[in-house]
Design an enzyme around this catalytic site. Structure first.
Site, PDB file in Angstrom:
ATOM      1  N   HIS A   1      -9.248 -20.568  15.253  1.00  0.00           N
ATOM      2  CA  HIS A   1      -9.531 -21.992  15.015  1.00  0.00           C
ATOM      3  C   HIS A   1      -8.528 -22.581  14.032  1.00  0.00           C
ATOM      4  O   HIS A   1      -7.900 -23.605  14.293  1.00  0.00           O
ATOM      5  CB  HIS A   1     -10.953 -22.145  14.482  1.00  0.00           C
ATOM      6  CG  HIS A   1     -11.322 -23.544  14.086  1.00  0.00           C
ATOM      7  ND1 HIS A   1     -12.212 -24.302  14.801  1.00  0.00           N
ATOM      8  CD2 HIS A   1     -10.930 -24.323  13.040  1.00  0.00           C
ATOM      9  CE1 HIS A   1     -12.349 -25.485  14.212  1.00  0.00           C
ATOM     10  NE2 HIS A   1     -11.576 -25.510  13.141  1.00  0.00           N
TER      11      HIS A   1
ATOM     12  N   ASP B   1       0.197   4.450   1.201  1.00  0.00           N
ATOM     13  CA  ASP B   1       0.157   5.395   2.330  1.00  0.00           C
ATOM     14  C   ASP B   1      -0.042   4.731   3.687  1.00  0.00           C
ATOM     15  O   ASP B   1      -0.224   5.399   4.697  1.00  0.00           O
ATOM     16  CB  ASP B   1      -0.934   6.441   2.102  1.00  0.00           C
ATOM     17  CG  ASP B   1      -2.321   5.816   1.996  1.00  0.00           C
ATOM     18  OD1 ASP B   1      -2.440   4.573   2.125  1.00  0.00           O
ATOM     19  OD2 ASP B   1      -3.288   6.569   1.764  1.00  0.00           O
TER      20      ASP B   1
ATOM     21  N   ASP C   1       0.857  -1.190   0.000  1.00  0.00           N
ATOM     22  CA  ASP C   1       0.000   0.000   0.000  1.00  0.00           C
ATOM     23  C   ASP C   1       0.898   1.247   0.000  1.00  0.00           C
ATOM     24  O   ASP C   1       1.986   1.237   0.582  1.00  0.00           O
ATOM     25  CB  ASP C   1      -0.897   0.000   1.243  1.00  0.00           C
ATOM     26  CG  ASP C   1      -1.922   1.114   1.225  1.00  0.00           C
ATOM     27  OD1 ASP C   1      -2.965   0.941   0.571  1.00  0.00           O
ATOM     28  OD2 ASP C   1      -1.662   2.152   1.865  1.00  0.00           O
TER      29      ASP C   1
ATOM     30  N   ASP D   1     -26.791 -15.926  14.068  1.00  0.00           N
ATOM     31  CA  ASP D   1     -26.534 -17.283  13.606  1.00  0.00           C
ATOM     32  C   ASP D   1     -25.055 -17.611  13.758  1.00  0.00           C
ATOM     33  O   ASP D   1     -24.204 -16.715  13.809  1.00  0.00           O
ATOM     34  CB  ASP D   1     -26.951 -17.407  12.142  1.00  0.00           C
ATOM     35  CG  ASP D   1     -27.191 -18.857  11.732  1.00  0.00           C
ATOM     36  OD1 ASP D   1     -27.239 -19.715  12.629  1.00  0.00           O
ATOM     37  OD2 ASP D   1     -27.336 -19.111  10.522  1.00  0.00           O
TER      38      ASP D   1
ATOM     39  N   ILE E   1     -28.569 -13.373   8.563  1.00  0.00           N
ATOM     40  CA  ILE E   1     -29.341 -13.945   9.680  1.00  0.00           C
ATOM     41  C   ILE E   1     -28.656 -13.550  10.983  1.00  0.00           C
ATOM     42  O   ILE E   1     -27.654 -14.162  11.377  1.00  0.00           O
ATOM     43  CB  ILE E   1     -29.443 -15.477   9.568  1.00  0.00           C
ATOM     44  CG1 ILE E   1     -30.037 -15.876   8.214  1.00  0.00           C
ATOM     45  CG2 ILE E   1     -30.283 -16.044  10.717  1.00  0.00           C
ATOM     46  CD1 ILE E   1     -30.056 -17.380   7.979  1.00  0.00           C
TER      47      ILE E   1
ATOM     48  N   HIS F   1     -16.353 -32.903  12.556  1.00  0.00           N
ATOM     49  CA  HIS F   1     -16.994 -31.625  12.859  1.00  0.00           C
ATOM     50  C   HIS F   1     -18.285 -31.808  13.662  1.00  0.00           C
ATOM     51  O   HIS F   1     -18.820 -30.832  14.180  1.00  0.00           O
ATOM     52  CB  HIS F   1     -17.334 -30.867  11.570  1.00  0.00           C
ATOM     53  CG  HIS F   1     -16.134 -30.370  10.842  1.00  0.00           C
ATOM     54  ND1 HIS F   1     -15.530 -31.093   9.837  1.00  0.00           N
ATOM     55  CD2 HIS F   1     -15.417 -29.230  10.972  1.00  0.00           C
ATOM     56  CE1 HIS F   1     -14.501 -30.411   9.367  1.00  0.00           C
ATOM     57  NE2 HIS F   1     -14.401 -29.283  10.040  1.00  0.00           N
TER      58      HIS F   1
END
Length: 551
Positions: A382, A302, A300, A435, A432, A466
């Site tokens: 995670h 600046d 970048d 959630d 939502i 999971h």
């Protein structure tokens, strides 16, 4: 020529339900049959004895537990790591070898208290009666052959998913690989996240064992894929495979519109998204909506950054680094300053993020199921914790060890932010409110079990990694916050003590094939070692596991 893909091949990352059909289905020949055993030490050794000798003496005394003779313990179990944690406790990690070849999954951990006396052991080994290896320990194929076999299998799976690739049905005989090699892998497989290599292991298999090469295909292009293969070193057959993709001060605005400051590096007249003040650095790249890694270093003019996904990936990586250092005195993922590399804008509208064994990749989401995934510290914590697990316990990404792997990442990811007990709530379904992907307090709310009797028993999602993680997440929540569950009242000990116990157990005590029962033993012992036998902390951990049905 590299081919551009738009699918996720393999790799149940943070969000396993998103994996496409290109993922490798685990076979039935899983190495996670080597279930660790837990032994609690009661005898004391002379304080003047060297600690290595105390450990060896203890293992020889407990040799029958491992199915080994005292002589085999001395010959086959080798110390591979000695660590002292920030609490003054000593932790040894050992590996079983037959000859000079390590036994896959045969890892042991031994722990000493502040008086340098052995307190416990957790581990597994191939018993002497099962150490006959058909074909012997001299391989008939080379490591390069094993890599090639794995790459051909991966290329075939990917090619089936790509319209512009054709699959051949060539059969490769192990004794003629050099003559029969063709260009399928070269034409389908693009950029690798890590150069493939193959290492010899003794592979436990029921009441026998075999000689294998372990290798990985770890791709960035044309898809994000990381598959581990075990290739028979005698005949070249694939014994087992599975996917393990479990990814100066500037200022800028993050995904949620919040302003942040973070460390960058000036180079000439531009600034780089590179932090050299933490370990070996934190560096952030962009894939520019392509399937490449790490991509292009972000710069970048600046030092006021407008790329929200990059701002959050860089700032939250620093947050996670600081969390591990401040809370556990751990210097980055490997404990030795590991450089944290993150890539944003991976793929097109990519609804996932993951640790690929080398660094992080974050998709931008499709705006409906996910917004830019680097925008949630839960997600960043995670995924980077999968890196910590890879450098420590090495929990297999399958079945109960895989669910423990996922739970540890959930627990640390949630603790990094400490806003609530949810995972992914800042980026999941942005339309939502409230959630989330998972809840540690109420796993059932997001279709996870909160009791062992209700665990998923199928083969999908690598055996429910999971899904069944909810059981461990609930046990952690009960230990930290307290509550009554299934008629068991658990007194809470607070987040600080709970996460300290879990971190110590997962990093120092567990082994690659640890199941839920082994985790209970390790966590209770971790609490005992930290806070004392009969302590409120040890009692809370045990009651929490009673409440979720793990005994």
């Amino acid at each position: 020529m590299k081919k551009k893909g738009t699918l996720l091949a393999g790799g149940t990352l943070l969000f396993g339900v998103l994996a496409s059909g290109a993922g490798a289905e685990p076979s039935d020949s899983s190495p996670v049959e080597l279930t660790p055993k837990f032994v609690k030490e009661v005898a004391k050794a002379p304080a003047s004895a060297p600690n290595d000798q105390k450990v060896l003496n203890f293992l020889q005394k407990s040799s029958k537990t491992l199915g080994l003779s005292s002589q085999s313990v001395q010959k086959q179990l080798r110390i591979v790591k000695r660590e002292k944690d920030s609490n003054g406790l000593l932790h040894y990690r050992l590996q079983q070898y037959i000859g000079d070849i390590p036994v896959y999954g045969a890892v042991q951990t031994v722990h000493l208290d502040k008086e340098e006396q052995v307190t416990s052991f957790l581990g597994a080994a191939i018993a002497e009666s099962y150490q006959t290896i058909p074909g012997g320990t001299t391989p008939k194929i080379s490591a390069a052959d094993a890599v090639y076999i794995a790459e051909q299998e991966a290329a075939s799976r990917i090619a089936q998913e790509l319209d512009n690739a054709r699959v051949t049905d060539d059969v490769y005989a192990a004794n003629s690989l050099e003559e029969e090699r063709i260009s399928l892998s070269d034409s389908v497989l693009g950029e690798h996240a890590a150069e493939p290599k193959a290492e010899l292991y003794i592979y436990p298999e029921g009441d026998t064992a075999r000689l294998v090469y372990m290798t990985e295909v770890n791709l960035i292009d044309p898809v994000l894929l990381r598959t581990r293969y075990f290739v028979d070193a005698q005949d070249g057959s694939i014994v087992f495979q599975y996917d393990i993709l479990g990814m100066a001060t500037g200022r800028g605005t993050g995904v949620l519109g919040d302003s942040k400051t973070f460390t960058t590096t000036q180079s000439g007249s531009t600034y780089q998204l590179r932090d050299t003040t933490r370990g070996n650095g934190i560096v952030t790249y962009t894939a520019n909506s392509r399937y490449t890694w790490p991509g292009t270093l972000l710069t970048d003019a600046d030092n006021v950054w407008t790329d929200a996904a990059a701002v959050d990936a860089h700032a939250y990586a620093a947050t996670v680094y600081d969390y591990y250092l401040d809370k556990f005195n751990r210097d980055s993922l490997d404990g030795n300053g590991y450089q944290i590399r993150s890539t944003v804008h991976y793929g097109s509208r990519y609804n996932n993020a993951g640790w690929n064994g080398v660094g992080m990749a974050y998709g931008d989401g499709d705006g409906v199921q996910f917004r830019q995934l680097s925008g949630d510290p839960d997600v960043v914590g995670h995924e980077l914790t999968h890196g910590v697990t890879e450098f420590t316990s090495g929990l297999e990404y399958l079945n109960e060890p895989g669910a423990l792997n996922e739970a540890f990442s959930d627990i640390i990811g949630n603790d990094v932010q400490r806003a609530n007990w949810l995972i992914g709530d800042d980026v999941y379904t942005p339309g939502i409110p409230g959630d989330a992907l998972r809840s540690l307090a109420n796993p059932v709310l997001y279709d996870q079990p909160d009791h062992y009797d209700d665990r998923y028993r199928g083969t999908a999602d690598n055996g429910g990694v999971h899904t069944n993680s909810g059981i461990i997440n609930k046990a952690y929540y009960l230990t930290a916050a307290g509550g009554t569950h299934n008629g068991v009242t658990v007194p809470g000990i607070g987040r600080d003590k709970a996460v300290k116990i879990y971190y110590n157990a997962f990093v120092y005590y567990l082994t690659p094939t640890s199941n839920f029962a082994a985790a209970r033993d390790a966590l209770v012992q971790s609490a005992v070692d930290l806070y004392g036998a009969g302590s409120a902390e040890a009692t809370s951990v045990g009651l929490a596991f009673d409440a979720v049905g793990v005994h």
